[in-house]
Design a protein around this motif. Structure first.
Motif, PDB file in Angstrom:
ATOM      1  N   ALA A  77       0.828  -1.210   0.000  1.00 36.61           N
ATOM      2  CA  ALA A  77       0.000   0.000   0.000  1.00 36.61           C
ATOM      3  C   ALA A  77       0.863   1.261   0.000  1.00 36.61           C
ATOM      4  O   ALA A  77       0.477   2.301  -0.538  1.00 36.61           O
ATOM      5  N   PHE A  78       2.050   1.158   0.610  1.00 38.91           N
ATOM      6  CA  PHE A  78       2.979   2.296   0.699  1.00 38.91           C
ATOM      7  C   PHE A  78       3.217   2.938  -0.663  1.00 38.91           C
ATOM      8  O   PHE A  78       3.230   4.162  -0.808  1.00 38.91           O
ATOM      9  N   ALA A  79       3.357   2.089  -1.687  1.00 38.62           N
ATOM     10  CA  ALA A  79       3.638   2.593  -3.031  1.00 38.62           C
ATOM     11  C   ALA A  79       2.493   3.445  -3.567  1.00 38.62           C
ATOM     12  O   ALA A  79       2.714   4.360  -4.362  1.00 38.62           O
ATOM     13  N   LEU A  80       1.274   3.146  -3.139  1.00 40.61           N
ATOM     14  CA  LEU A  80       0.134   3.944  -3.602  1.00 40.61           C
ATOM     15  C   LEU A  80      -0.081   5.159  -2.716  1.00 40.61           C
ATOM     16  O   LEU A  80      -0.442   6.228  -3.189  1.00 40.61           O
ATOM     17  N   GLU A  81       0.139   4.962  -1.407  1.00 36.31           N
ATOM     18  CA  GLU A  81      -0.011   6.055  -0.448  1.00 36.31           C
ATOM     19  C   GLU A  81       0.843   7.252  -0.837  1.00 36.31           C
ATOM     20  O   GLU A  81       0.387   8.377  -0.832  1.00 36.31           O
ATOM     21  N   SER A 112      -6.281   7.346  -3.478  1.00 37.66           N
ATOM     22  CA  SER A 112      -7.346   7.349  -2.459  1.00 37.66           C
ATOM     23  C   SER A 112      -7.322   6.030  -1.686  1.00 37.66           C
ATOM     24  O   SER A 112      -6.854   5.005  -2.180  1.00 37.66           O
ATOM     25  N   LYS A 113      -7.846   6.091  -0.472  1.00 40.44           N
ATOM     26  CA  LYS A 113      -7.776   4.930   0.408  1.00 40.44           C
ATOM     27  C   LYS A 113      -8.555   3.743  -0.160  1.00 40.44           C
ATOM     28  O   LYS A 113      -8.093   2.601  -0.137  1.00 40.44           O
ATOM     29  N   ASN A 170      -9.390   3.094  -3.263  1.00 40.34           N
ATOM     30  CA  ASN A 170      -8.688   2.570  -4.422  1.00 40.34           C
ATOM     31  C   ASN A 170      -7.464   1.763  -4.010  1.00 40.34           C
ATOM     32  O   ASN A 170      -7.177   0.694  -4.570  1.00 40.34           O
ATOM     33  N   THR A 171      -6.750   2.275  -3.004  1.00 40.77           N
ATOM     34  CA  THR A 171      -5.558   1.594  -2.517  1.00 40.77           C
ATOM     35  C   THR A 171      -5.910   0.195  -2.042  1.00 40.77           C
ATOM     36  O   THR A 171      -5.284  -0.794  -2.429  1.00 40.77           O
ATOM     37  N   ARG A 172      -6.942   0.121  -1.231  1.00 43.43           N
ATOM     38  CA  ARG A 172      -7.341  -1.161  -0.655  1.00 43.43           C
ATOM     39  C   ARG A 172      -7.646  -2.183  -1.765  1.00 43.43           C
ATOM     40  O   ARG A 172      -7.165  -3.302  -1.752  1.00 43.43           O
ATOM     41  N   LYS A 173      -8.424  -1.709  -2.726  1.00 46.49           N
ATOM     42  CA  LYS A 173      -8.836  -2.574  -3.825  1.00 46.49           C
ATOM     43  C   LYS A 173      -7.606  -3.054  -4.608  1.00 46.49           C
ATOM     44  O   LYS A 173      -7.429  -4.251  -4.838  1.00 46.49           O
ATOM     45  N   ARG A 174      -6.747  -2.137  -4.984  1.00 52.03           N
ATOM     46  CA  ARG A 174      -5.584  -2.467  -5.799  1.00 52.03           C
ATOM     47  C   ARG A 174      -4.622  -3.389  -5.049  1.00 52.03           C
ATOM     48  O   ARG A 174      -4.083  -4.340  -5.621  1.00 52.03           O
ATOM     49  N   VAL A 175      -4.409  -3.111  -3.763  1.00 57.75           N
ATOM     50  CA  VAL A 175      -3.460  -3.924  -3.001  1.00 57.75           C
ATOM     51  C   VAL A 175      -3.968  -5.360  -2.901  1.00 57.75           C
ATOM     52  O   VAL A 175      -3.213  -6.312  -3.113  1.00 57.75           O
ATOM     53  N   MET A 176      -5.257  -5.520  -2.614  1.00 59.30           N
ATOM     54  CA  MET A 176      -5.789  -6.869  -2.470  1.00 59.30           C
ATOM     55  C   MET A 176      -5.720  -7.633  -3.795  1.00 59.30           C
ATOM     56  O   MET A 176      -5.355  -8.809  -3.836  1.00 59.30           O
ATOM     57  N   GLU A 177      -6.040  -6.937  -4.881  1.00 58.07           N
ATOM     58  CA  GLU A 177      -5.944  -7.564  -6.199  1.00 58.07           C
ATOM     59  C   GLU A 177      -4.521  -8.031  -6.484  1.00 58.07           C
ATOM     60  O   GLU A 177      -4.286  -9.152  -6.941  1.00 58.07           O
ATOM     61  N   THR A 178      -3.576  -7.141  -6.192  1.00 57.06           N
ATOM     62  CA  THR A 178      -2.184  -7.447  -6.500  1.00 57.06           C
ATOM     63  C   THR A 178      -1.666  -8.577  -5.618  1.00 57.06           C
ATOM     64  O   THR A 178      -0.920  -9.447  -6.079  1.00 57.06           O
ATOM     65  N   LEU A 179      -2.070  -8.549  -4.336  1.00 55.98           N
ATOM     66  CA  LEU A 179      -1.624  -9.614  -3.434  1.00 55.98           C
ATOM     67  C   LEU A 179      -2.177 -10.966  -3.883  1.00 55.98           C
ATOM     68  O   LEU A 179      -1.495 -11.990  -3.751  1.00 55.98           O
ATOM     69  N   SER A 180      -3.380 -10.991  -4.429  1.00 57.40           N
ATOM     70  CA  SER A 180      -3.888 -12.296  -4.873  1.00 57.40           C
ATOM     71  C   SER A 180      -3.168 -12.728  -6.153  1.00 57.40           C
ATOM     72  O   SER A 180      -2.969 -13.911  -6.383  1.00 57.40           O
ATOM     73  N   LEU A 181      -2.741 -11.761  -6.965  1.00 49.87           N
ATOM     74  CA  LEU A 181      -1.971 -12.106  -8.167  1.00 49.87           C
ATOM     75  C   LEU A 181      -0.656 -12.800  -7.786  1.00 49.87           C
ATOM     76  O   LEU A 181      -0.228 -13.742  -8.453  1.00 49.87           O
ATOM     77  N   ASN A 199       0.139  14.782  -8.837  1.00 47.96           N
ATOM     78  CA  ASN A 199      -0.625  15.847  -8.203  1.00 47.96           C
ATOM     79  C   ASN A 199       0.311  16.800  -7.479  1.00 47.96           C
ATOM     80  O   ASN A 199       1.003  16.421  -6.563  1.00 47.96           O
ATOM     81  N   THR A 200       0.321  18.056  -7.896  1.00 48.82           N
ATOM     82  CA  THR A 200       1.225  19.010  -7.246  1.00 48.82           C
ATOM     83  C   THR A 200       0.536  19.712  -6.082  1.00 48.82           C
ATOM     84  O   THR A 200       1.163  20.099  -5.120  1.00 48.82           O
ATOM     85  N   GLY A 201      -0.773  19.890  -6.195  1.00 52.49           N
ATOM     86  CA  GLY A 201      -1.491  20.499  -5.078  1.00 52.49           C
ATOM     87  C   GLY A 201      -1.583  19.506  -3.939  1.00 52.49           C
ATOM     88  O   GLY A 201      -1.420  18.309  -4.154  1.00 52.49           O
ATOM     89  N   MET A 202      -1.825  19.992  -2.711  1.00 54.33           N
ATOM     90  CA  MET A 202      -1.842  19.051  -1.613  1.00 54.33           C
ATOM     91  C   MET A 202      -3.239  18.864  -1.062  1.00 54.33           C
ATOM     92  O   MET A 202      -3.933  19.813  -0.764  1.00 54.33           O
ATOM     93  N   LYS A 203      -3.642  17.601  -0.958  1.00 54.08           N
ATOM     94  CA  LYS A 203      -4.951  17.329  -0.387  1.00 54.08           C
ATOM     95  C   LYS A 203      -4.850  17.405   1.127  1.00 54.08           C
ATOM     96  O   LYS A 203      -3.776  17.230   1.700  1.00 54.08           O
ATOM     97  N   ILE A 204      -6.013  17.616   1.742  1.00 54.19           N
ATOM     98  CA  ILE A 204      -6.037  17.722   3.197  1.00 54.19           C
ATOM     99  C   ILE A 204      -5.531  16.433   3.824  1.00 54.19           C
ATOM    100  O   ILE A 204      -4.748  16.434   4.765  1.00 54.19           O
ATOM    101  N   LYS A 205      -5.955  15.313   3.247  1.00 53.40           N
ATOM    102  CA  LYS A 205      -5.554  13.998   3.759  1.00 53.40           C
ATOM    103  C   LYS A 205      -4.027  13.881   3.720  1.00 53.40           C
ATOM    104  O   LYS A 205      -3.404  13.403   4.658  1.00 53.40           O
ATOM    105  N   THR A 206      -3.458  14.330   2.599  1.00 53.62           N
ATOM    106  CA  THR A 206      -2.014  14.261   2.448  1.00 53.62           C
ATOM    107  C   THR A 206      -1.326  15.118   3.487  1.00 53.62           C
ATOM    108  O   THR A 206      -0.334  14.717   4.087  1.00 53.62           O
ATOM    109  N   PHE A 207      -1.894  16.317   3.703  1.00 57.08           N
ATOM    110  CA  PHE A 207      -1.273  17.197   4.693  1.00 57.08           C
ATOM    111  C   PHE A 207      -1.316  16.545   6.067  1.00 57.08           C
ATOM    112  O   PHE A 207      -0.355  16.611   6.827  1.00 57.08           O
ATOM    113  N   GLY A 208      -2.443  15.881   6.354  1.00 56.27           N
ATOM    114  CA  GLY A 208      -2.561  15.153   7.615  1.00 56.27           C
ATOM    115  C   GLY A 208      -1.462  14.107   7.751  1.00 56.27           C
ATOM    116  O   GLY A 208      -0.851  13.958   8.801  1.00 56.27           O
ATOM    117  N   ARG A 209      -1.186  13.421   6.659  1.00 57.00           N
ATOM    118  CA  ARG A 209      -0.152  12.395   6.684  1.00 57.00           C
ATOM    119  C   ARG A 209       1.206  13.018   6.981  1.00 57.00           C
ATOM    120  O   ARG A 209       1.958  12.524   7.818  1.00 57.00           O
TER     121      ARG A 209
END
Lengths: 228, 306
Positions: free
Chosen positions: A101-105, A110-111, A113-124, B7-17
């Motif tokens: 997930a780190f690579a997408l984070e 988005s969270k 999307n991340t969840r979906k993609r990670v699970m798909e990839t892990l099953s692959l 994405n060059t702009g920063m989302k609130i979620k990202t700023f939180g991170r």
């Protein structure tokens, strides 16, 4: 598509790693890069994701001149290229799921999307049941599969693997090849630098041999061609 | 293929991170963080005290300066027409703004008033006033006081010339020395604090080099990688400014109370608490943040290589 035209690379310390390479790799190909240690295989790969800059010549990836890319545009290039190393480079304190997930984070996916993609990839890569494990709790082959999952989780066009089976026993290595083949079948270009003679000679694909910084051989369904 | 855009702009979620990572960074090298915050604390405390002192001295000096008046005492023997002539001569000196006549009775009254309670002893002098009539001269520019006073001295029928020359000059000398010493100290401390912050952040960068490598590899933007370290620096700066601000606000209130209660006759007028200490506090936070950002940028430039 990857195209190199008269590419040279001399390091600051004077070592000439690449001495005029011309090569074309089409989308969806599976290519082995073979050659003795220190032949320039790693430099060849590192130039593609702009970890190194060619001293002269042009490298075009998906229509973009990699050498002319501004620094701030390098991240975009890297999102189109997944990279896998011999030593996995997993983050030891993160679980399997978190490592992928780190690579997408960090590219602000988005969270959901991340969840979906990670699970798909892990099953692959057949690791869905080990999502909560830490890297230390996995075998070498499993760890390499996590690192492959991380490299492909955002669907790059190209997957570069530098000795992905180097640290693994033969049987596990075949498991990795199986996964790389699946990834290749989905349309991803796979480039694999390797010293594994058995794999190259059995699982026949295009072979590019690099020696002394030059392409010495380029065969469509080639053999390893070295004794090791 | 997934559609991808950097994405060059920063989302609130990202700023939180980034904020969360910045906080985590602080904990990673606890003692170095503590040392950095302490350095900022000491620096800002000194900056705060120096500024409070200097600004008050400056306000005091300005006040004195604008009050500087030359008293030209008139010879007792001078007749009315000679006095008028003298007044005209004084008015003709360049730099003179106003010339007011002050009879000796008014002069004594003023003196008694200025001395407050202690002035009462002079009441008895009213019978036999030792003062002379005088012209009170104001100059347009306080700087001219010296020159004007010398010229008046040379006029006829002038018994004596007085003004607060020495006091004013001495105060400005002191002010200048204090300012220079304070400035040198503050600059030295600022560099020390910056250096410590930059070192702390270097340690964090080294501790996270593995993560940073992977972030670069999978295509995190440079600023995405930088933000947590920048926030770490900013947090050190802000935390470092808390104690100095507390001490300053409390100390200043205390000082003003003390002067009001214990030395009511002291004619020092400190700058009023509001808005002075709050402006100063704001300045300290801003300074803290600047040191923090400076420290982290220095470290990032050397070690982050993005």
């Amino acid at each position: 598509m990857i195209e190199m035209k008269d590419v040279w690379k001399t390091y600051n310390n004077g070592i000439k790693a690449i001495n005029g390479i011309d090569i074309k790799i089409d989308k969806g190909e599976f290519v082995y890069i073979v050659g003795p240690s220190g032949a320039g295989k790693s430099t060849f790969m590192r130039m593609m994701y702009r970890e190194e800059k060619a001293t002269s010549g042009t490298i075009v990836i998906n229509g973009k001149d990699v050498g002319k890319l501004k620094n701030k545009h390098v991240p975009k290039l890297r999102r189109e290229i997944g990279v896998v190393f011999q030593d996995f480079k997993l983050l030891p304190r993160l679980t399997v799921y978190e490592n992928v997930a780190f690579a997408l984070e960090v590219i602000e996916e988005s969270k959901a999307n991340t969840r979906k993609r990670v699970m798909e990839t892990l099953s692959l890569v057949n690791l869905k049941n080990k999502a909560r494990f830490l890297p230390d709790e996995l075998s070498g082959g499993e760890q390499q599969r996590v690192s492959i999952a991380r490299a492909i989780v955002n669907n790059p066009h190209i997957l570069l693997t530098d000795e992905p089976t180097g640290n693994l026993d033969p049987e596990t290595a075949w498991g990795i090849m199986d996964i790389l083949d699946q990834i290749n079948n989905r349309g991803t270009t796979v480039i694999m630098a390797t010293h594994n003679k058995d794999i190259v000679n059995t699982f026949r694909k295009r072979v590019i041999a690099i020696d002394g910084g030059l392409v010495t051989r380029d065969e469509a369904r080639g053999e390893y061609g070295y004794e090791n | 293929m997934m559609k991808q855009e950097v994405n060059t702009g920063m989302k609130i979620k990202t700023f939180g991170r980034h904020g969360k990572e910045g906080f985590k960074n602080l904990g990673r090298n606890g003692w170095m963080t503590f040392a950095s915050i302490s350095a900022v604390t000491v620096t800002l405390l000194l900056v705060g005290v120096c500024l409070a002192l200097l600004l008050n001295l400056k306000a005091f000096g300005d006040q004195l300066e604008s009050d500087v008046e030359i008293s030209a005492f008139i010879d007792l023997t001078a007749k009315q027409d000679q006095q008028d002539e003298l007044k005209e001569s004084i008015e003709n000196i360049s730099g003179v703004e106003t010339v007011t006549f002050q009879s000796k009775e008014e002069g004594l009254d003023n003196l008694i008033e200025n001395l407050g309670d202690n002035g009462e002893v002079f009441e008895s002098l009213k019978e036999e006033n030792p003062l002379s009539d005088a012209f009170l001269v104001k100059t347009t520019d306080p700087q001219d006081v010296n020159d004007v006073a010398k010229q008046i001295q040379q006029l006829d029928n002038v018994q004596d010339v007085e003004f607060a020359e020495d006091t004013v000059n001495r105060l400005f000398k002191v002010l200048e020395i204090a300012r220079n010493v304070g400035l040198a100290l503050v600059v030295g401390l600022l560099f020390t604090a910056m250096f410590l912050i930059s070192n702390t952040i270097k340690l964090t960068i080294v501790a996270r080099s593995h993560e940073i490598e992977i972030m670069k590899l999978v295509g995190a933007t440079n600023w995405f990688i930088r933000w947590p370290f920048l926030i770490e620096g900013i947090l050190i700066g802000i935390f470092g400014s808390i104690i100095p601000i507390g001490i300053l606000i409390y100390g200043y209130y205390y000082l003003i109370e003390l002067i009001a209660n214990r030395f009511p006759t002291l004619f020092i007028d400190l700058l009023p608490v509001t808005p002075f200490v709050y402006q100063l506090s704001g300045l300290l936070i801003v300074l803290g943040v600047i040191i923090g950002v400076w420290g982290s940028l220095t470290s990032m430039r050397k070690f982050l290589k993005v």
